[in-house]
Design an enzyme around this catalytic site. Structure first.
Site, PDB file in Angstrom:
ATOM      1  N   HIS A 151       0.862  -1.195   0.000  1.00 53.65           N
ATOM      2  CA  HIS A 151       0.000   0.000   0.000  1.00 53.65           C
ATOM      3  C   HIS A 151       0.896   1.241   0.000  1.00 53.65           C
ATOM      4  O   HIS A 151       1.950   1.253   0.630  1.00 53.65           O
ATOM      5  CB  HIS A 151      -0.892   0.024   1.252  1.00 53.65           C
ATOM      6  N   ASP A 200      -7.883  -5.407  -0.029  1.00 54.67           N
ATOM      7  CA  ASP A 200      -8.327  -6.307  -1.103  1.00 54.67           C
ATOM      8  C   ASP A 200      -7.917  -7.750  -0.898  1.00 54.67           C
ATOM      9  O   ASP A 200      -8.293  -8.613  -1.693  1.00 54.67           O
ATOM     10  CB  ASP A 200      -7.746  -5.810  -2.438  1.00 54.67           C
TER      11      ASP A 200
HETATM   12  C1  SDX Z   1      -6.225   0.033  -2.915  1.00 53.50           C
HETATM   13  O1  SDX Z   1      -4.419   4.531  -2.016  1.00 53.50           O
HETATM   14  C2  SDX Z   1      -5.405   3.923  -1.401  1.00 53.50           C
HETATM   15  O2  SDX Z   1      -5.827   4.275  -0.316  1.00 53.50           O
HETATM   16  C3  SDX Z   1      -6.012   2.759  -2.175  1.00 53.50           C
HETATM   17  C4  SDX Z   1      -7.000   1.882  -1.395  1.00 53.50           C
HETATM   18  C5  SDX Z   1      -8.302   2.617  -1.127  1.00 53.50           C
HETATM   19  O3  SDX Z   1      -9.031   2.198  -0.206  1.00 53.50           O
HETATM   20  O4  SDX Z   1      -8.643   3.532  -1.918  1.00 53.50           O
HETATM   21  O5  SDX Z   1      -6.439   1.454  -0.168  1.00 53.50           O
HETATM   22  C6  SDX Z   1      -7.382   0.637  -2.205  1.00 53.50           C
HETATM   23  O6  SDX Z   1      -5.979   0.385  -4.044  1.00 53.50           O
HETATM   24  C7  SDX Z   1      -5.341  -0.938  -2.165  1.00 53.50           C
HETATM   25  C8  SDX Z   1      -4.096  -1.395  -3.005  1.00 53.50           C
HETATM   26  C9  SDX Z   1      -4.584  -2.502  -3.934  1.00 53.50           C
HETATM   27  N1  SDX Z   1      -3.533  -2.867  -4.890  1.00 53.50           N
HETATM   28  C10 SDX Z   1      -2.887  -4.055  -4.801  1.00 53.50           C
HETATM   29  O7  SDX Z   1      -3.061  -4.885  -3.905  1.00 53.50           O
HETATM   30  C11 SDX Z   1      -1.938  -4.326  -5.975  1.00 53.50           C
HETATM   31  C12 SDX Z   1      -0.603  -4.861  -5.445  1.00 53.50           C
HETATM   32  N2  SDX Z   1       0.066  -3.785  -4.715  1.00 53.50           N
HETATM   33  C13 SDX Z   1       1.062  -3.005  -5.420  1.00 53.50           C
HETATM   34  O8  SDX Z   1       0.861  -2.855  -6.780  1.00 53.50           O
HETATM   35  C14 SDX Z   1       1.540  -1.774  -4.649  1.00 53.50           C
HETATM   36  O9  SDX Z   1       1.805  -2.183  -3.389  1.00 53.50           O
HETATM   37  C15 SDX Z   1       0.655  -0.540  -4.619  1.00 53.50           C
HETATM   38  C16 SDX Z   1       0.246  -0.090  -5.982  1.00 53.50           C
HETATM   39  C17 SDX Z   1      -0.564  -0.788  -3.807  1.00 53.50           C
HETATM   40  C18 SDX Z   1       1.469   0.559  -3.950  1.00 53.50           C
HETATM   41  O10 SDX Z   1       2.525   0.830  -4.779  1.00 53.50           O
HETATM   42  P1  SDX Z   1       3.607   1.987  -4.421  1.00 53.50           P
HETATM   43  O11 SDX Z   1       3.282   2.683  -3.163  1.00 53.50           O
HETATM   44  O12 SDX Z   1       3.809   2.814  -5.646  1.00 53.50           O
HETATM   45  O13 SDX Z   1       4.866   1.149  -4.070  1.00 53.50           O
HETATM   46  P2  SDX Z   1       5.970   0.744  -5.116  1.00 53.50           P
HETATM   47  O14 SDX Z   1       5.334   0.198  -6.356  1.00 53.50           O
HETATM   48  O15 SDX Z   1       6.928   1.878  -5.237  1.00 53.50           O
HETATM   49  O16 SDX Z   1       6.656  -0.491  -4.352  1.00 53.50           O
HETATM   50  C19 SDX Z   1       7.719  -0.287  -3.436  1.00 53.50           C
HETATM   51  C20 SDX Z   1       8.536  -1.588  -3.496  1.00 53.50           C
HETATM   52  C21 SDX Z   1       8.951  -1.958  -4.931  1.00 53.50           C
HETATM   53  O17 SDX Z   1      10.119  -2.749  -4.821  1.00 53.50           O
HETATM   54  P3  SDX Z   1      11.583  -2.003  -4.998  1.00 53.50           P
HETATM   55  O18 SDX Z   1      11.526  -1.215  -6.306  1.00 53.50           O
HETATM   56  O19 SDX Z   1      11.717  -1.092  -3.781  1.00 53.50           O
HETATM   57  O20 SDX Z   1      12.586  -3.126  -5.013  1.00 53.50           O
HETATM   58  O21 SDX Z   1       7.720  -2.695  -3.045  1.00 53.50           O
HETATM   59  C22 SDX Z   1       7.512  -3.597  -4.105  1.00 53.50           C
HETATM   60  C23 SDX Z   1       7.836  -2.866  -5.397  1.00 53.50           C
HETATM   61  O22 SDX Z   1       8.278  -3.774  -6.409  1.00 53.50           O
HETATM   62  N3  SDX Z   1       6.105  -4.008  -4.058  1.00 53.50           N
HETATM   63  C24 SDX Z   1       5.662  -5.247  -4.258  1.00 53.50           C
HETATM   64  C25 SDX Z   1       4.270  -5.180  -4.069  1.00 53.50           C
HETATM   65  N4  SDX Z   1       3.917  -3.925  -3.772  1.00 53.50           N
HETATM   66  C26 SDX Z   1       5.051  -3.197  -3.763  1.00 53.50           C
HETATM   67  N5  SDX Z   1       6.315  -6.391  -4.589  1.00 53.50           N
HETATM   68  C27 SDX Z   1       5.531  -7.501  -4.726  1.00 53.50           C
HETATM   69  N6  SDX Z   1       4.189  -7.523  -4.548  1.00 53.50           N
HETATM   70  C28 SDX Z   1       3.522  -6.382  -4.223  1.00 53.50           C
HETATM   71  N7  SDX Z   1       2.214  -6.405  -4.059  1.00 53.50           N
END
Ligand code: SDX
Length: 431
Positions: A308, A366
């Site tokens: 998140h 989720d």
């Molecule tokens: C919702 O914003 C809100 O409030 C949204 C929400 C709401 O109620 O409105 O809470 C609802 O959208 C919840 C989130 C649902 N999405 C997912 O579950 C999809 C999977 N999650 C990711 O795609 C990710 O965690 C996000 C999109 C939710 C957040 O992404 P960020 O904050 O942009 O983080 P990032 O992509 O910069 O990740 C930081 C690191 C990265 O690794 P490094 O580059 O540091 O090596 O963490 C890793 C990412 O690769 N990472 C993950 C991951 N999420 C982040 N690696 C594997 N699996 C994951 N799910």
């Protein structure tokens, strides 16, 4: 809010700027950069808005480190346990918990606006039967602009109120009919003798050929799922609604924009993607393979329902949802649901893995919601429409707060230009 004692000093090139700071009720202070460009001839750069407060708001507060979520100051776990969705809607819209009379009046107004203009039925027939329900919801909600002209003038407080009630009241009907259309069953009309969640379940699962009794366990679980999804500060879809609304567009068109944004798998589409991922994993022995893929930078796969932007601790909604999943499946007698077992083992494996621990990646709202919705009988394609149904009150509350702010301006971000410098046109024969 402006704290005239606190300032931020910024020096670059031949510039020495002193910018005012503001202190919130809770959370980090902010540096007011509204005059930065005028005084310093520079922009700030923050493409994902990771360090940017786009507005002030008094509706929802999230402490990502503590895993706290407050709606008008009330913790989400208390609201999920002690309140119910329409009372939470009132709280989000008007700022305070309603008296018994206020609640009764609000519920009556919502109940009496659940029907759609009958002409809107024809919109559904324009879609293919296999259209994703989110495509249908985006289209039908946008089309409400063409039907409810008497509640599109955003400068009229009464019209804003009517549009708010209409959207909250009609979303279950719109979502349920999108589901019915996709399975080729006749539309079921709302009933005024049912509560909000029971009405939605009946419109989804009843058929004209027989009576349908709403299971109170499912109705309570459905209502709690609505509450857990109601609002969430300035997330992507809420920011979309705010930006669209800042141009003065009508509320139905702006909510349709929010639905479109929510659909993405990185946002509200994650609940559908998460259940599909859990099903693909199938059994706990395959979890290491998927954990490895999630960590592999060359593999676009991510653990859906994990991580998140704000929560760097457990999403408090995920805690409540996990407890509710246990309760609902147990009460439904869905013993040892394989998907729930995989989810629990996956959750622990990820939390124990340094990759996830270092990045503070935890289950989000989720991760467990799809398991309950699946047990209720919903197809995965209905998971995000249910999220959109519940989030409508959050979008509307944030829209209302922005429109009622006399300082509201159209949102117009700037950019870091990396394109070609000015150059003269070259005729085709000379290229
Ligand atoms: C919702 O914003 C809100 O409030 C949204 C929400 C709401 O109620 O409105 O809470 C609802 O959208 C919840 C989130 C649902 N999405 C997912 O579950 C999809 C999977 N999650 C990711 O795609 C990710 O965690 C996000 C999109 C939710 C957040 O992404 P960020 O904050 O942009 O983080 P990032 O992509 O910069 O990740 C930081 C690191 C990265 O690794 P490094 O580059 O540091 O090596 O963490 C890793 C990412 O690769 N990472 C993950 C991951 N999420 C982040 N690696 C594997 N699996 C994951 N799910």
């Amino acid at each position: 809010m402006a704290d005239d004692k606190k300032t931020a000093k910024l020096s670059f090139g031949d510039k020495e700027l002193e910018l005012p700071m503001m202190s919130p009720t809770a959370g980090p202070d902010v540096i007011d950069i509204r005059k930065l460009y005028a005084q310093g001839d520079v922009f700030t750069y923050d493409p994902g808005f990771t360090s940017t407060a786009a507005t002030d708001s008094s509706i929802t507060f999230i402490d990502g480190d503590k895993g706290e979520l407050l709606h008008r100051g009330y913790p989400i776990d208390q609201l999920a346990e002690k309140s119910h969705f329409l009372e939470v809607c009132y709280l989000l819209l008007y700022g305070e918990l309603p008296s018994a009379t206020e609640l009764e009046d609000f519920e009556s107004r919502v109940t009496n606006h659940t029907m759609l203009h009958e002409q809107m039925v024809y919109f559904y027939r324009g879609f293919r039967r296999d259209a994703h329900p989110m495509a249908i919801m985006t289209g039908v909600v946008g089309a409400m602009s063409a039907f409810y002209h008497d509640s599109t003038d955003i400068n009229d407080p009464w019209q804003r109120e009517v549009a708010s009630i209409r959207l909250i009241a009609k979303m279950p009907t719109i979502a349920a009919w999108a589901y019915k259309f996709s399975i080729g069953q006749p539309f079921i009309y709302p009933r005024n003798d049912l509560d909000y969640a029971s009405n939605f379940l009946r419109m989804c699962f009843a058929v004209p050929a027989e009576d349908y009794e709403v299971n109170p366990i499912l109705s309570r679980a459905m209502d709690r799922i609505f509450t857990l999804h109601a609002d969430h500060e300035q997330n992507a879809s809420t920011s979309t609604v705010r930006l669209a609304s800042s141009s003065g567009a009508n509320p139905f068109a702006c909510i349709a924009a929010g639905i479109a944004c929510l659909w993405g798998p990185a946002h509200g589409g994650a609940n559908q993607a998460c259940l599909e991922m859990l099903r693909e994993i199938g059994t706990p022995d395959r979890i290491p393979e998927f954990i490895a893929r999630a960590k592999d930078k060359d593999d676009p796969f991510r653990l859906m329902g994990f991580g998140h932007r704000v929560y760097k601790n457990f999403d408090p909604r995920a805690r409540v949802m996990k407890q509710s999943a246990d309760e609902v499946l147990d009460l439904l007698g869905v013993e040892n649901n394989p998907t729930l077992q995989v989810a629990k083992v996956l959750e622990q494996a990820a939390i124990d893995d340094p990759y996830f621990a270092e990045r503070k990646l935890y289950p989000n709202v989720d991760f467990y919601s799809g398991i309950i919705l699946d047990a209720m009988g919903f197809p995965t394609s209905m998971f995000t429409p249910i999220f959109a149904l519940a989030r409508t009150v959050g979008w509307i509350s944030q829209w209302k707060e922005m429109i009622e702010d006399p300082a509201m301006k159209i949102g117009r971000p700037r950019q870091l230009y990396t394109g070609a410098p000015m150059r003269d046109y070259v005729d085709v024969e000379n290229r």
